[in-house]
Design a protein around this motif. Structure first.
Motif, mmCIF file in Angstrom:
data_model
loop_
_atom_site.group_PDB
_atom_site.id
_atom_site.type_symbol
_atom_site.label_atom_id
_atom_site.label_comp_id
_atom_site.label_asym_id
_atom_site.label_seq_id
_atom_site.Cartn_x
_atom_site.Cartn_y
_atom_site.Cartn_z
ATOM 1 N N UNK A 13 5.449 -0.500 7.012
ATOM 2 C CA UNK A 13 5.243 -2.113 6.651
ATOM 3 C C UNK A 13 3.963 -2.404 5.929
ATOM 4 N N UNK A 14 3.819 -3.641 5.564
ATOM 5 C CA UNK A 14 2.623 -4.068 4.866
ATOM 6 C C UNK A 14 1.507 -4.233 5.743
ATOM 7 N N UNK A 15 0.504 -3.389 5.706
ATOM 8 C CA UNK A 15 -0.786 -3.335 6.595
ATOM 9 C C UNK A 15 -1.676 -4.443 6.049
ATOM 10 N N UNK A 16 -1.949 -4.094 4.471
ATOM 11 C CA UNK A 16 -2.767 -4.995 3.911
ATOM 12 C C UNK A 16 -2.161 -5.738 2.483
ATOM 13 N N UNK A 17 -1.982 -7.082 2.610
ATOM 14 C CA UNK A 17 -1.438 -7.624 1.653
ATOM 15 C C UNK A 17 -2.515 -8.102 0.483
ATOM 16 N N UNK A 18 -3.862 -7.702 0.814
ATOM 17 C CA UNK A 18 -4.774 -7.966 -0.091
ATOM 18 C C UNK A 18 -5.882 -6.631 0.211
ATOM 19 N N UNK A 63 -0.718 6.061 -2.319
ATOM 20 C CA UNK A 63 -0.999 5.350 -1.069
ATOM 21 C C UNK A 63 0.452 6.122 -0.334
ATOM 22 N N UNK A 64 0.200 6.400 1.031
ATOM 23 C CA UNK A 64 1.214 7.032 1.834
ATOM 24 C C UNK A 64 2.237 5.950 2.166
ATOM 25 N N UNK A 65 2.121 4.634 2.145
ATOM 26 C CA UNK A 65 2.823 3.515 2.712
ATOM 27 C C UNK A 65 3.540 2.847 1.604
ATOM 28 N N UNK A 66 4.910 3.111 1.310
ATOM 29 C CA UNK A 66 5.601 2.492 0.145
ATOM 30 C C UNK A 66 5.489 0.982 -0.004
ATOM 31 N N UNK A 135 -2.911 -7.331 8.649
ATOM 32 C CA UNK A 135 -4.108 -7.537 8.568
ATOM 33 C C UNK A 135 -4.460 -9.036 8.327
ATOM 34 N N UNK A 136 -3.762 -9.459 7.294
ATOM 35 C CA UNK A 136 -3.596 -11.226 7.085
ATOM 36 C C UNK A 136 -3.278 -11.798 8.195
ATOM 37 N N UNK A 137 -2.404 -11.620 8.866
ATOM 38 C CA UNK A 137 -1.668 -12.192 10.052
ATOM 39 C C UNK A 137 -2.913 -12.167 11.131
ATOM 40 N N UNK A 138 -3.551 -11.155 11.058
ATOM 41 C CA UNK A 138 -4.759 -11.104 12.268
ATOM 42 C C UNK A 138 -5.873 -12.279 12.019
ATOM 43 N N UNK A 139 -6.116 -12.270 10.736
ATOM 44 C CA UNK A 139 -6.958 -13.203 10.291
ATOM 45 C C UNK A 139 -6.348 -14.838 10.462
ATOM 46 N N UNK A 199 -5.516 -3.818 13.098
ATOM 47 C CA UNK A 199 -5.352 -2.460 12.423
ATOM 48 C C UNK A 199 -4.545 -1.689 13.637
ATOM 49 N N UNK A 200 -3.901 -0.408 13.179
ATOM 50 C CA UNK A 200 -3.402 0.522 14.001
ATOM 51 C C UNK A 200 -4.468 1.095 15.133
ATOM 52 N N UNK A 201 -3.933 0.960 16.342
ATOM 53 C CA UNK A 201 -4.921 1.748 17.352
ATOM 54 C C UNK A 201 -5.347 3.252 16.823
ATOM 55 N N UNK A 202 -4.516 3.806 16.299
ATOM 56 C CA UNK A 202 -4.889 5.032 15.872
ATOM 57 C C UNK A 202 -6.040 5.115 14.761
#
Length: 378
Positions: A13-18, A63-66, A135-139, A199-202
């Protein structure tokens, strides 16, 4: 990204939209020259696009994330089909109530797989694609649920107005850094909360010490030593858009040159290692490595850094950030990588994406000065 991180974290999924690294200091660190070959961690795409303003021969984004590459691909389509103001509206930097219409213009030039990805996320389109990541959801959670308990809207506006350095320090000390700010900031930006919602706990596997204390100290620097009225990252965190400042790739003076150079940009869904293996003769001049090294063990970091050096032109530059885990050139590469410590520290003091603890700039030594790798060390 790296295969070690990908084996443990979820990249579906989208981790960082910016991009949450300051492209201004990145470009100064890398000193990209016309005709250079750049290898760049894609993330959401802005910093890879910023590299195009220097007229390189190639920018290779990986990027590993499509989902991250879908963010980059939609931005490329937006530069091709929209004007500058429409681009800002699609991102969410500016208010807009017709983003689906803007997306339909971009959709015409998207590859089918990217079109399918965004067709299934029209709600994210309507909200502005710069808000579509975890990450943007977090902010957003901080902005909507935590910040109102600390400061009223008018005080946030006062902070973002800026002022002289003396005025900013006085405002921070007497009006901003109250008990609720210190307490709630430490809770919200703790390892547990950030790992669960941001962020991912990993990504915290190799982190030691207090996360929130480090970020709080950097936040104070950004709110006092730097000018909030010129900080797009701070403005987005506190308001959800860009009232008076834009990241490098979104500034009007950079729009046309990025558009003109889009054909020099390519992107690949794979790790950095895999991309280099796919083109063994590739020699890179500049590396934008984001903060990927802190997601891996020391041994894997050393191995990847050695691989990058092996695929570098003499004098190639590497730039990367440490957010919470210290990473920099190991001793086994002492004769192959030269730390640009003074430049890195100077640029770190200017870093508007303030939550990073350190900025690293390193230069690959000329071939005659490198240590032969026949003794088992690379």
């Amino acid at each position: 990204m790296t295969t070690e991180a990908a084996s443990r974290a979820d990249f579906s999924f989208i981790r960082y939209a910016q991009c949450w690294e300051d492209a201004d200091i990145l470009l100064e660190a890398l000193n990209v020259q016309e005709g250079d070959v750049c290898l760049s961690v894609a993330s959401a795409g802005e910093n890879s696009l910023s590299l195009l303003t220097c007229n390189p021969a190639r920018v290779i984004a990986v990027d590993m994330n499509p989902a991250q590459l879908a963010c980059l691909a939609l931005r490329v389509a937006a530069y091709r089909t929209l004007n500058h103001e429409e681009l800002l509206q699609l991102i969410g930097s500016r208010q807009c109530n017709h983003r689906e219409e803007l997306y339909r213009q971009c959709r015409k030039v998207l590859e089918p797989i990217t079109r399918e990805f965004w067709d299934a996320r029209l709600e994210a389109i309507r909200g502005g694609i710069g808000r579509a990541g975890k990450f943007e959801d977090y902010f957003s959670l901080f902005r909507k649920k935590v910040l109102p308990w600390i400061h009223p809207r008018r005080r946030v506006d006062q902070l973002l107005h800026g002022g002289t350095t003396e005025q900013r320090h006085r405002f921070y000390t007497h009006h901003w850094a109250n008990r609720r700010w210190n307490l709630l900031f430490r809770i919200f930006f703790s390892r547990f909360v950030m790992g669960r919602f941001g962020r991912d706990p990993e990504f915290f596997r190799y982190v030691e010490g207090s996360v929130s204390d480090r970020i709080l100290a950097r936040a104070k620097h950004a709110l006092t030593e730097l000018d909030p009225s010129a900080n797009p990252y701070l403005q987005w965190i506190l308001t959800g858009h860009h009232p008076t400042a834009l990241p490098h790739a979104l500034r009007p003076e950079n729009f046309e040159i990025i558009r003109e150079n889009l054909d020099r940009l390519e992107w690949h869904c794979m790790s950095i290692e895999q991309r280099l293996q796919a083109e063994p003769t590739l020699r890179v001049d500049c590396y934008n490595l984001s903060d990927i090294f802190e997601y891996m063990s020391d041994d894997y970091f050393h191995e990847l850094l050695s691989t990058l050096v092996a695929h570098s032109q003499d004098g190639a530059r590497l730039a990367y950030w440490n957010m919470l885990v210290p990473r920099s050139r190991p001793e086994i590469l002492a004769h192959q990588l030269i730390p640009n410590q003074d430049l890195a520290e100077q640029l770190h003091l200017q870093d508007k994406a303030f939550f990073y603890n350190r900025f690293v700039v390193e230069t690959v030594a000329d071939g005659d000065d490198r240590v032969p790798s026949g003794d088992g060390h690379v």
